[in-house]
Design a protein around this motif. Structure first.
Motif, PDB file in Angstrom:
ATOM      1  N   PHE A  38      -8.307   6.200 101.043  1.00  0.00           N
ATOM      2  CA  PHE A  38      -7.121   6.746 101.412  1.00  0.00           C
ATOM      3  C   PHE A  38      -6.211   6.757 100.111  1.00  0.00           C
ATOM      4  CE2 PHE A  38      -8.523   4.209 105.085  1.00  0.00           C
ATOM      5  CZ  PHE A  38      -8.528   5.128 106.023  1.00  0.00           C
ATOM      6  N   SER A  39      -5.120   7.643 100.361  1.00  0.00           N
ATOM      7  CA  SER A  39      -4.124   7.858  99.338  1.00  0.00           C
ATOM      8  C   SER A  39      -2.985   6.780  99.593  1.00  0.00           C
ATOM      9  CB  SER A  39      -3.585   9.173  99.238  1.00  0.00           C
ATOM     10  OG  SER A  39      -4.812  10.035  99.264  1.00  0.00           O
ATOM     11  N   PHE A  40      -2.611   5.696  99.151  1.00  0.00           N
ATOM     12  CA  PHE A  40      -1.658   4.780  99.335  1.00  0.00           C
ATOM     13  C   PHE A  40      -0.543   4.820  98.183  1.00  0.00           C
ATOM     14  CE2 PHE A  40      -5.019   2.003 101.365  1.00  0.00           C
ATOM     15  CZ  PHE A  40      -4.832   2.362 102.662  1.00  0.00           C
ATOM     16  N   ARG A  41       0.708   4.061  98.572  1.00  0.00           N
ATOM     17  CA  ARG A  41       1.571   3.970  97.620  1.00  0.00           C
ATOM     18  C   ARG A  41       1.750   2.432  97.794  1.00  0.00           C
ATOM     19  NH1 ARG A  41       3.428   7.090  94.020  1.00  0.00           N
ATOM     20  NH2 ARG A  41       5.016   6.006  93.699  1.00  0.00           N
TER      21      ARG A  41
ATOM     22  N   GLY B   7       7.105  -1.347  90.285  1.00  0.00           N
ATOM     23  CA  GLY B   7       7.447  -0.451  91.391  1.00  0.00           C
ATOM     24  C   GLY B   7       6.446   0.013  92.140  1.00  0.00           C
ATOM     25  N   THR B   8       6.687   1.132  92.875  1.00  0.00           N
ATOM     26  CA  THR B   8       5.348   1.495  93.734  1.00  0.00           C
ATOM     27  C   THR B   8       4.496   2.348  93.167  1.00  0.00           C
ATOM     28  OG1 THR B   8       6.768   3.188  94.780  1.00  0.00           O
ATOM     29  CG2 THR B   8       6.678   1.120  96.185  1.00  0.00           C
ATOM     30  N   ARG B   9       3.362   2.417  93.199  1.00  0.00           N
ATOM     31  CA  ARG B   9       2.325   3.295  92.467  1.00  0.00           C
ATOM     32  C   ARG B   9       1.296   3.914  93.264  1.00  0.00           C
ATOM     33  NH1 ARG B   9       6.062   2.699  89.426  1.00  0.00           N
ATOM     34  NH2 ARG B   9       6.007   1.365  87.389  1.00  0.00           N
TER      35      ARG B   9
ATOM     36  N   ILE C  85     -11.019   9.392  91.436  1.00  0.00           N
ATOM     37  CA  ILE C  85      -9.810   9.093  91.607  1.00  0.00           C
ATOM     38  C   ILE C  85      -8.918   9.184  90.344  1.00  0.00           C
ATOM     39  CG2 ILE C  85      -8.639   6.794  91.830  1.00  0.00           C
ATOM     40  CD1 ILE C  85     -11.135   5.765  93.537  1.00  0.00           C
ATOM     41  N   ARG C  86      -9.711   9.133  89.208  1.00  0.00           N
ATOM     42  CA  ARG C  86      -8.940   9.375  87.823  1.00  0.00           C
ATOM     43  C   ARG C  86      -8.441  10.664  87.893  1.00  0.00           C
ATOM     44  NH1 ARG C  86     -11.432  10.414  82.421  1.00  0.00           N
ATOM     45  NH2 ARG C  86      -9.809  10.007  80.822  1.00  0.00           N
ATOM     46  N   ASP C  87      -9.491  11.721  88.331  1.00  0.00           N
ATOM     47  CA  ASP C  87      -8.989  13.167  88.287  1.00  0.00           C
ATOM     48  C   ASP C  87      -7.679  13.315  89.172  1.00  0.00           C
ATOM     49  OD1 ASP C  87     -11.022  13.667  86.888  1.00  0.00           O
ATOM     50  OD2 ASP C  87     -12.127  14.820  88.505  1.00  0.00           O
ATOM     51  N   ARG C  88      -7.292  12.796  90.217  1.00  0.00           N
ATOM     52  CA  ARG C  88      -6.291  12.724  91.093  1.00  0.00           C
ATOM     53  C   ARG C  88      -5.192  12.052  90.460  1.00  0.00           C
ATOM     54  NH1 ARG C  88      -7.344  13.603  96.867  1.00  0.00           N
ATOM     55  NH2 ARG C  88      -5.468  12.318  97.135  1.00  0.00           N
ATOM     56  N   GLY C  89      -5.292  11.276  89.352  1.00  0.00           N
ATOM     57  CA  GLY C  89      -4.113  10.853  88.672  1.00  0.00           C
ATOM     58  C   GLY C  89      -3.752   9.405  89.271  1.00  0.00           C
ATOM     59  N   GLU C  90      -4.848   8.835  89.941  1.00  0.00           N
ATOM     60  CA  GLU C  90      -4.496   7.394  90.506  1.00  0.00           C
ATOM     61  C   GLU C  90      -4.934   6.561  89.663  1.00  0.00           C
ATOM     62  OE1 GLU C  90      -4.492   8.783  95.614  1.00  0.00           O
ATOM     63  OE2 GLU C  90      -6.430   8.360  94.288  1.00  0.00           O
TER      64      GLU C  90
ATOM     65  N   ASP D 110      -7.684   3.538  85.394  1.00  0.00           N
ATOM     66  CA  ASP D 110      -7.353   4.140  84.159  1.00  0.00           C
ATOM     67  C   ASP D 110      -6.566   2.842  83.481  1.00  0.00           C
ATOM     68  OD1 ASP D 110      -5.595   5.071  82.241  1.00  0.00           O
ATOM     69  OD2 ASP D 110      -4.820   6.614  83.285  1.00  0.00           O
ATOM     70  N   VAL D 111      -7.318   2.238  82.703  1.00  0.00           N
ATOM     71  CA  VAL D 111      -6.732   1.096  82.008  1.00  0.00           C
ATOM     72  C   VAL D 111      -5.450   1.243  81.238  1.00  0.00           C
ATOM     73  CG1 VAL D 111      -7.248  -0.572  80.227  1.00  0.00           C
ATOM     74  CG2 VAL D 111      -8.958  -0.312  82.059  1.00  0.00           C
ATOM     75  N   PRO D 112      -5.482   2.029  80.215  1.00  0.00           N
ATOM     76  CA  PRO D 112      -4.133   2.231  79.586  1.00  0.00           C
ATOM     77  C   PRO D 112      -2.822   2.866  80.392  1.00  0.00           C
ATOM     78  CG  PRO D 112      -5.744   4.088  78.921  1.00  0.00           C
ATOM     79  CD  PRO D 112      -6.636   3.168  79.641  1.00  0.00           C
ATOM     80  N   GLY D 113      -3.268   3.665  81.218  1.00  0.00           N
ATOM     81  CA  GLY D 113      -2.220   4.277  82.227  1.00  0.00           C
ATOM     82  C   GLY D 113      -1.491   3.098  83.037  1.00  0.00           C
ATOM     83  N   ALA D 114      -2.601   2.275  83.805  1.00  0.00           N
ATOM     84  CA  ALA D 114      -2.210   1.317  84.483  1.00  0.00           C
ATOM     85  C   ALA D 114      -1.304   0.033  83.845  1.00  0.00           C
ATOM     86  CB  ALA D 114      -3.275   0.740  85.395  1.00  0.00           C
TER      87      ALA D 114
END
Ligand SMILES: CC(C)(COP(=O)(O)OP(=O)(O)OC[C@H]1O[C@@H](n2cnc3c(N)ncnc32)[C@H](O)[C@@H]1OP(=O)(O)O)[C@@H](O)C(=O)NCCC(=O)NCCS
Length: 440
Positions: free
Chosen positions: A101-104, A110-112, A143-148, A335-339
């Motif tokens: 699922f795509s969650f916030r 904040g919310t991600r 999931i990474r491709d989707r930017g999550e 995504d370690v650096p992104g998160a």
């Protein structure tokens, strides 16, 4: 991510996978019956697969069709299954599936976006041949491709997901109290201007959604509920009652509208509370007072509740509460650096992490995390590491509900610079206990 990298990714599936004629592809609505059959069989559900198709269809339709990943096998000896609905219908057969699922989700800062991994199952006669491993790897890349940057899941068994980089990151507890001891402290906050009403659930829905959205927005670990998930939460059929009463909603309101609600059922002289949410402390007191005031009750059960649930502080005699661990939401940094860069930190930190990640190789290597109260960066570096750890350890501590010091004491992570682990724990600290109230 380019096509070349995608192909390379598919080649990372376990040895023998392709030789067996197995391929993976993203599914769609038409695949749902086949996917459900596999997952329902794997999970030993007692219902016919059609039961789940009916329930899942509206939930899936709302946010993420096209995210089912299927392992297909051909029934033609020597042949390789091709992707595409036509091939699936002709001969390819679904033998494994994962979904998301795509969650916030509320995280420190904040919310991600977070992928809520679900529907994991492999056909019983195809287990332990690498199907799940292949699906997990492919899903992480998707999931990474989707930017999550984060993925979360509930684990049926604790031994499955650690190897894929997930770790328990929240805690939930069941609280029980005998009705004879269900009394609040005299100084529990009260507001005579509030009103308490027991209302039909469908009438209360707008109030419930409003309160929940406000609370989920600020409490770490909670997920915003979509319309379909509200339908699931409030479903009131004989199978959802499990022998208890219809679902009841009690709503507490002030001059500006709803400030809190509780959802509960009764049965066997018990009050069984599935949610107590409030935007103001006095509203919460009013909810407990309603629940504690029901006649003909011998015991109350609240589940799930967070580790720092206010009931633990508001009850007159805390020793009368029986508290048992319920479950943890598992979290993974996709995504370690992104998160790490988009998280907030409680104290300044400058540390080089050496990360291992078997199933998401883009996270492997050394990262310098620099953070203070104004923001964070996480960049690749050649500098010597201050600590070495697995991606799963970062998932465990991301919401602030666990410490790296615990892993260090267990000998599971290596500290190269004395004090580095403690310093990072201080920076990752959250004063509130992370808690997720959505089952998915
Ligand atoms: C759990 C399940 C999905 C695993 O699928 P699978 O295709 O057999 O898994 P793989 O072959 O890719 O196994 C990967 C590794 O995990 C291990 N593993 C898999 N399931 C495990 C389990 N339940 N307990 C312990 N280890 C497990 C395997 O032994 C293997 O280890 P290895 O790499 O050291 O050899 C499958 O057994 C299943 O459908 N189980 C019932 C449904 C279920 O539990 N779903 C999860 C819902 S949250």
């Amino acid at each position: 991510m380019g096509q070349a990298e995608r192909s390379e990714r598919v080649e990372t599936v376990p040895e023998g996978f392709a030789e067996r004629g197995w391929t993976i592809r993203a599914g769609g609505k038409d695949d749902l019956p086949a996917v459900v059959e596999v997952v329902a069989e794997a999970l030993l559900t007692k219902e016919e697969p059609g039961f789940w198709v009916d329930r899942l269809d509206p939930v899936l339709a709302e946010d993420h069709y096209g995210r089912q990943l299927l392992a297909l096998e051909t029934d033609r000896p020597g042949g390789a299954a091709e992707s595409g609905d036509e091939r699936l219908v002709e001969g390819g057969r679904v033998i494994g599936a994962v979904n998301a699922f795509s969650f916030r989700m509320s995280v420190p800062g904040g919310t991600r976006a977070a992928a809520g991994v679900t529907g994991v199952g492999v056909w019983p006669t195809r287990r332990r041949r690498g199907v799940l491993t292949a699906l997990m790897r492919r899903q992480l890349a998707d999931i990474r491709d989707r930017g999550e940057k984060l993925a979360v899941l509930w684990a049926s068994e604790g031994a499955i997901y650690g190897r894929f980089g997930y770790a328990p990151a929240t805690s939930a507890y069941e609280i029980g109290v005998e009705a004879a001891h269900a009394r609040l402290r005299p100084d529990a906050p009260r507001d005579p201007g509030l009103t308490t009403e027991l209302v039909r659930v469908f009438r209360a829905r707008a109030a419930l959604e409003r309160v929940h959205a406000a609370v989920a927005d600020r409490e770490v670990g909670r997920v915003q509920r979509s319309r379909a998930f509200w339908d699931t939460t409030l479903r009131d059929t004989p199978d959802s009652r499990q022998g208890r009463s219809p679902l009841k909603a009690v709503v507490v309101s002030g001059p500006d509208g709803p400030q809190g609600y509780a959802l509960y059922r009764t049965g066997n002289r018990e009050v069984y509370v599935q949610e107590v949410l409030a935007t103001a402390p006095a509203a919460r007191t009013a909810l407990y007072e309603h629940l504690f005031s029901r006649d003909l009750v011998t015991r109350l059960v609240f589940t799930p509740t967070s580790q720092d649930d206010p009931l633990r502080h508001l009850i007159a005699d805390p020793k009368r509460l029986s508290v048992t661990f319920d479950d943890s939401l598992w979290l993974r940094l996709v995504d370690v650096p992104g998160a790490l860069a988009e998280r907030s930190y409680a104290a300044p930190v400058d540390v080089v992490l050496e990360v291992s990640d078997r199933h998401a190789p883009w996270n492997e290597g050394r990262w310098r995390l620099r953070a203070d109260r104004s923001g964070a960066t996480c960049e690749p570096t050649e500098d010597a590491p201050d600590l070495s750890l697995d991606v799963s350890h970062l998932g465990a501590v991301h919401l602030g509900g666990r410490t790296l010091t615990g892993y260090l004491r267990s000998g599971l992570i290596t500290e190269h610079t004395p004090g580095a682990v403690g310093g990072l724990d201080t920076a990752l600290f959250r004063p509130d206990a992370p808690f997720c109230d959505l089952a998915f």
